[in-house]
Design a protein around this motif. Structure first.
Motif, short mmCIF file in Angstrom:
data_model
loop_
_atom_site.label_atom_id
_atom_site.label_comp_id
_atom_site.label_asym_id
_atom_site.label_seq_id
_atom_site.Cartn_x
_atom_site.Cartn_y
_atom_site.Cartn_z
N TYR A 198 28.64 -16.81 12.94
CA TYR A 198 29.08 -15.92 11.87
C TYR A 198 30.55 -16.19 11.57
N ARG A 199 30.92 -15.90 10.33
CA ARG A 199 32.32 -15.94 9.90
C ARG A 199 32.73 -14.54 9.47
N PHE A 200 33.94 -14.16 9.80
CA PHE A 200 34.38 -12.80 9.47
C PHE A 200 35.87 -12.78 9.22
N GLY A 201 36.31 -11.75 8.55
CA GLY A 201 37.74 -11.48 8.32
C GLY A 201 38.12 -10.17 8.97
N VAL A 202 39.43 -10.01 9.21
CA VAL A 202 39.91 -8.80 9.89
C VAL A 202 41.04 -8.17 9.07
N PRO A 203 40.72 -7.39 8.03
CA PRO A 203 41.78 -6.62 7.36
C PRO A 203 42.35 -5.57 8.30
N ILE A 204 43.66 -5.53 8.39
CA ILE A 204 44.36 -4.67 9.34
C ILE A 204 44.93 -3.46 8.63
N PRO A 256 42.01 -3.62 -2.89
CA PRO A 256 40.79 -4.34 -3.29
C PRO A 256 40.91 -5.85 -3.17
N TYR A 257 42.08 -6.40 -3.47
CA TYR A 257 42.19 -7.86 -3.50
C TYR A 257 42.09 -8.48 -2.11
N VAL A 258 42.43 -7.73 -1.06
CA VAL A 258 42.42 -8.31 0.29
C VAL A 258 41.00 -8.64 0.72
N ALA A 259 40.08 -7.68 0.60
CA ALA A 259 38.69 -7.94 0.96
C ALA A 259 38.10 -9.04 0.10
N ARG A 260 38.49 -9.07 -1.15
CA ARG A 260 37.98 -10.13 -2.04
C ARG A 260 38.52 -11.50 -1.62
N ASP A 288 30.72 -13.41 6.46
CA ASP A 288 29.49 -12.64 6.54
C ASP A 288 29.75 -11.15 6.67
N PHE A 289 30.89 -10.79 7.24
CA PHE A 289 31.23 -9.38 7.40
C PHE A 289 32.72 -9.26 7.62
N LEU A 290 33.20 -8.02 7.60
CA LEU A 290 34.61 -7.72 7.83
C LEU A 290 34.74 -6.75 9.00
N LEU A 291 35.85 -6.89 9.74
CA LEU A 291 36.19 -5.97 10.82
C LEU A 291 37.53 -5.32 10.47
N ASN A 292 37.52 -4.02 10.29
CA ASN A 292 38.74 -3.30 9.96
C ASN A 292 39.27 -2.59 11.21
N ILE A 293 40.49 -2.92 11.59
CA ILE A 293 41.14 -2.25 12.70
C ILE A 293 42.36 -1.51 12.15
N SER A 294 42.56 -0.28 12.63
CA SER A 294 43.65 0.53 12.10
C SER A 294 44.08 1.54 13.16
N ASN A 295 45.28 2.06 12.97
CA ASN A 295 45.80 3.12 13.83
C ASN A 295 46.23 4.27 12.93
N ASP A 296 45.33 5.20 12.70
CA ASP A 296 45.61 6.35 11.85
C ASP A 296 46.13 7.54 12.63
N GLY A 297 46.51 7.31 13.88
CA GLY A 297 47.09 8.39 14.67
C GLY A 297 48.45 8.83 14.19
N TRP A 298 49.06 8.05 13.28
CA TRP A 298 50.35 8.44 12.71
C TRP A 298 50.23 9.64 11.78
N PHE A 299 49.02 9.97 11.35
CA PHE A 299 48.84 10.98 10.32
C PHE A 299 48.15 12.24 10.83
N GLU A 300 48.18 12.42 12.15
CA GLU A 300 47.60 13.60 12.78
C GLU A 300 46.12 13.71 12.43
N HIS A 301 45.54 14.86 12.65
CA HIS A 301 44.13 15.09 12.34
C HIS A 301 44.04 15.85 11.03
N GLY A 302 43.31 15.29 10.08
CA GLY A 302 43.20 15.93 8.78
C GLY A 302 42.30 15.15 7.87
N GLY A 303 42.57 15.25 6.57
CA GLY A 303 41.72 14.59 5.60
C GLY A 303 41.97 13.11 5.46
N GLN A 304 43.10 12.61 5.96
CA GLN A 304 43.42 11.19 5.76
C GLN A 304 42.35 10.28 6.34
#
Length: 705
Positions: free
Chosen positions: A531-537, A544-548, A561-577
């Motif tokens: 498989y081939r994949f990308g990792v948007p961080i 939109p242009y990054v995934a494209r 074939d697929f994408l793996l998204n890794i992120s650290n959203d702990g900077w924004f506490e717990h909420g709607g983000q």
């Protein structure tokens, strides 16, 4: 009088004067006096033209000569009292609006309409997520734009509306940026008056149905928000529909902007119907007549119906197959400038424990979040001699005890490398984790250390991991603009203002990567299928242009074939983000027909199918706003053989909408410029002399813009 008077006289029946008063019969052109008002029995167009050519033009109308009809509607900024300056006789029919039946003059009412849109539009996004409101959320604001008597009030209230909306809904950003999130919100608010101007022009002057013009202008505005100043494509109308699968499928052709277009069109149709009903009995020429309303409703119904038909068709296609088995690991650690809610050693132990538990399900790949714990994993840093480190100016300036910091961090990073490498070999699986990359450049006079936000792929075969360096960096979170060049002093000032620089002591700006390249793996559970994949961080999945770029190869073929998204959203506490971030990521899956696995600190981690279906989310049973728990989820990621029109051509539809928006702006500017020049010419002609009595201003029947 001028050209506008000539046209107005030609259109009006003989013997009908301003204000609906019929003068006594007289010879054409002969002045009559009645009730103190100077009038002319309307001469022919050629008679008026001859008067102008020969210099025998009538005198300008006096303020006392003007009598406004009972149904006149005049903008506050250009009132009837200016008729003595020849302002009330417009110079082009495009600059004069007939009585439109509805004219909102109250600031309070305009403000109430704007706040209604703020409330409705806020409710369509997480944590509330009442998506049906998306089809009416713009209606109050649009009604105010179309019916307000004074254009400046429209633009002022539109900006207030935008500022309130973004300040309210971006408040989760204050957890990371503090009060500095307010400038971003105030900047984003500018797009509301920018959209209000051509919208008002197209509806009031060009008499276009709102169901047609509103989606064009709104889609163009969303595009500009996504590309100008690095872009911030958040709170699109389409993001409210991330669980409405039938509506989402059109995104593989038109992008997420196409979904927004359809929703905005329905909003415009509702506004058309309301305006047609309200102004039908009150206006000589209503803003929207019944015929226009029917056209608008038909257009919106066609857009909505075709989108749903296309969506059902795409959902029923049999192109999705099973892919590799993945384990996504999610922590729940809040991050601040002062530090994390847990020490790095505790994080590493906990993540390792989750990985061991997930290993019981034999995944082909373990996915850890961005910066799951602090480490710098590139070989250049791990093998850098301490003597070379002491030569690095950036290291000495950034840390008080640079020697001990470097040695401790180097040992820690090497231990992390050994842990992940041995885990991958032991379980015959790949491990993907986000970490930093530091590259010494001792002979670089601008910056002797280049740092990247990277994703490392550890192979079960051992060796150095493959690496992808993040390309799209977040302004003031990962990079400060103007770092190099003539505006470097401005960079130092901006850098000192950010909370991450510790009052300007630390230059935290990263360098972007060089390419969106695909990484490779072999699934042991599928007999070594490649498989081939990308990792948007992080927020790269928002753009939109990054995934494209990851998906579309230069040879016109699908390259991942697929994408793996890794992120650290702990900077924004717990909420709607967290839920908002997931909704946006869903758009990338449908646009490019790729499955996406997400590993996000504080959530929401899980799996997205190429048709937008969400499944196996970590902490899915927890309500939004309370955090999304911690743990892991193991599932097969889906792959899709379809290569979409959007992957090939990108945001062509949004750019077309933006171009039409620009055309509308240019039309507005041209109309105003022509009107101004003709007014100047008429004023000059009116001053040519002649003792004839004047003519009352016919422009007082209309609305000046």
């Amino acid at each position: 009088m001028g050209v506008a008077c000539i046209l107005a006289s030609a259109d009006r029946p003989r013997g009908v004067s301003v204000g609906g008063i019929r003068p006594a019969a007289s010879v054409t052109g002969a002045p009559q006096r009645h009730s103190g008002i100077h009038r002319l029995n309307p001469p022919s167009v050629w008679t008026r033209y001859a008067q102008l050519r020969t210099g025998r033009c009538p005198r300008p109308a006096r303020p006392s000569d003007v009598r406004a009809p009972s149904n006149s509607t005049v903008d506050d900024e250009q009132t009837l009292s200016r008729a003595g300056k020849h302002k009330s006789a417009p110079s082009a029919r495009a600059a004069v609006l007939p009585h439109l039946g509805v004219a909102i003059r109250s600031h309070a009412l305009l403000l109430a309409l704007g706040l209604a849109t703020v409330a409705l539009k806020s409710a369509i996004f997480a944590p509330v997520e009442v998506w049906p409101l998306a089809y009416v959320c713009l209606v109050p604001w649009v009604l105010g734009v179309g019916t307000a008597a004074a254009a400046p009030r429209v633009y002022a209230h539109a900006y207030v509306l935008g500022a309130v909306f973004f300040l309210l809904n971006l408040r989760w950003l204050a957890a990371a940026a503090g009060p500095y999130y307010a400038p971003l919100a105030l900047y984003l608010a500018i797009y509301f008056p920018m959209m209000a101007c051509p919208l008002r022009h197209a509806v009031r002057r060009r008499r276009m149905p709102l169901a047609i013009v509103l989606p064009i202008i709104w889609t163009g505005g969303e595009l500009l928000r996504a590309v100008v100043i690095s872009g911030f494509p958040w709170f699109f109308l389409s993001h409210s529909h991330y669980r409405v699968l039938a509506m989402l499928q059109v995104a593989d052709t038109l992008g997420a902007y196409g979904v927004s277009f359809v929703i905005a069109s329905v909003n415009g149709a509702v506004a058309d119907v309301i305006l047609a009903r309200v102004s039908a009995t009150r206006a000589s020429e209503p803003i929207v007549n019944r015929r226009q309303a029917r056209i608008g409703v038909g257009f919106a119904a066609a857009c909505l119906g075709l989108s749903l038909i296309y969506g059902v068709f795409r959902l029923n296609q049999d192109t999705i197959t099973e892919g590799p088995r993945l384990a996504v690991i999610q922590g729940d650690y809040l991050e601040t400038v002062a530090g994390s809610s847990a020490p790095a050693a505790a994080k590493r132990r906990q993540y390792t424990a989750w990985m061991e538990q997930a290993a019981e399900y034999d995944p082909d790949l373990f996915l850890l979040p961005e910066s799951a714990w602090p480490a710098c994993l590139n070989v250049e840093f791990r093998t850098l001699p301490p003597s070379d480190m002491l030569r690095l100016r950036w290291m000495r300036q950034s840390f008080d005890d640079s020697v001990n910091f470097f040695l401790n961090h180097q040992r820690w990073s090497q231990a992390t490398f050994d842990l992940l490498s041995s885990f991958a070999r032991q379980h015959d699986a790949y491990v993907v984790m986000g970490a930093a990359s530091w590259f010494p450049r001792p002979f670089d006079l601008r910056c002797d250390v280049r740092s990247h936000n990277s994703a490392f792929v550890f192979s079960p075969e051992g060796g150095e991991p493959e690496r992808y360096d993040k390309r799209h960096l977040v302004y003031f979170g990962e990079i400060v603009p103007f770092r190099f060049g003539r505006l470097r002093q401005l960079y130092f000032w901006l850098n000192a203002m950010t909370p991450y620089s510790h009052a300007g002591k630390w230059e935290f700006s990263l360098f972007p990567g060089e390419s969106f390249h695909a990484l490779r793996m072999k699934a042991a559970s599928q007999e070594g299928r490649a498989y081939r994949f990308g990792v948007p961080i992080c927020y790269e999945d928002v753009m939109p242009y990054v995934a494209r770029e990851f998906t579309a190869g230069r040879d016109g073929a699908k390259r991942v074939d697929f994408l793996l998204n890794i992120s650290n959203d702990g900077w924004f506490e717990h909420g709607g983000q967290q839920a908002q971030h997931l909704a946006i990521c869903t758009m990338r899956a449908v646009e490019n027909r790729v499955g996406i696995a997400r590993s996000v600190n504080t959530g929401i981690s899980g799996f997205i199918d190429p048709d937008g279906r969400l499944h196996d989310l970590v902490g899915a049973d927890r309500p939004a706003g309370t955090g999304h728990g911690a743990g892991f989820s193991v599932a097969r990621l889906k792959v899709d053989s379809r290569f979409t029109l959007y992957s090939r051509y990108g945001d062509w539809f949004a750019w077309l909408s933006a171009a039409l928006w620009l055309v509308c702006y240019l039309d507005y500017v041209i109309v105003r410029a022509i009107a101004g020049r003709r007014e100047a010419a008429e004023a000059a002609a009116a001053g040519c002399g002649g003792g004839n009595d004047g003519v009352t201003a016919e422009g007082s029947e209309g609305v000046r813009e």
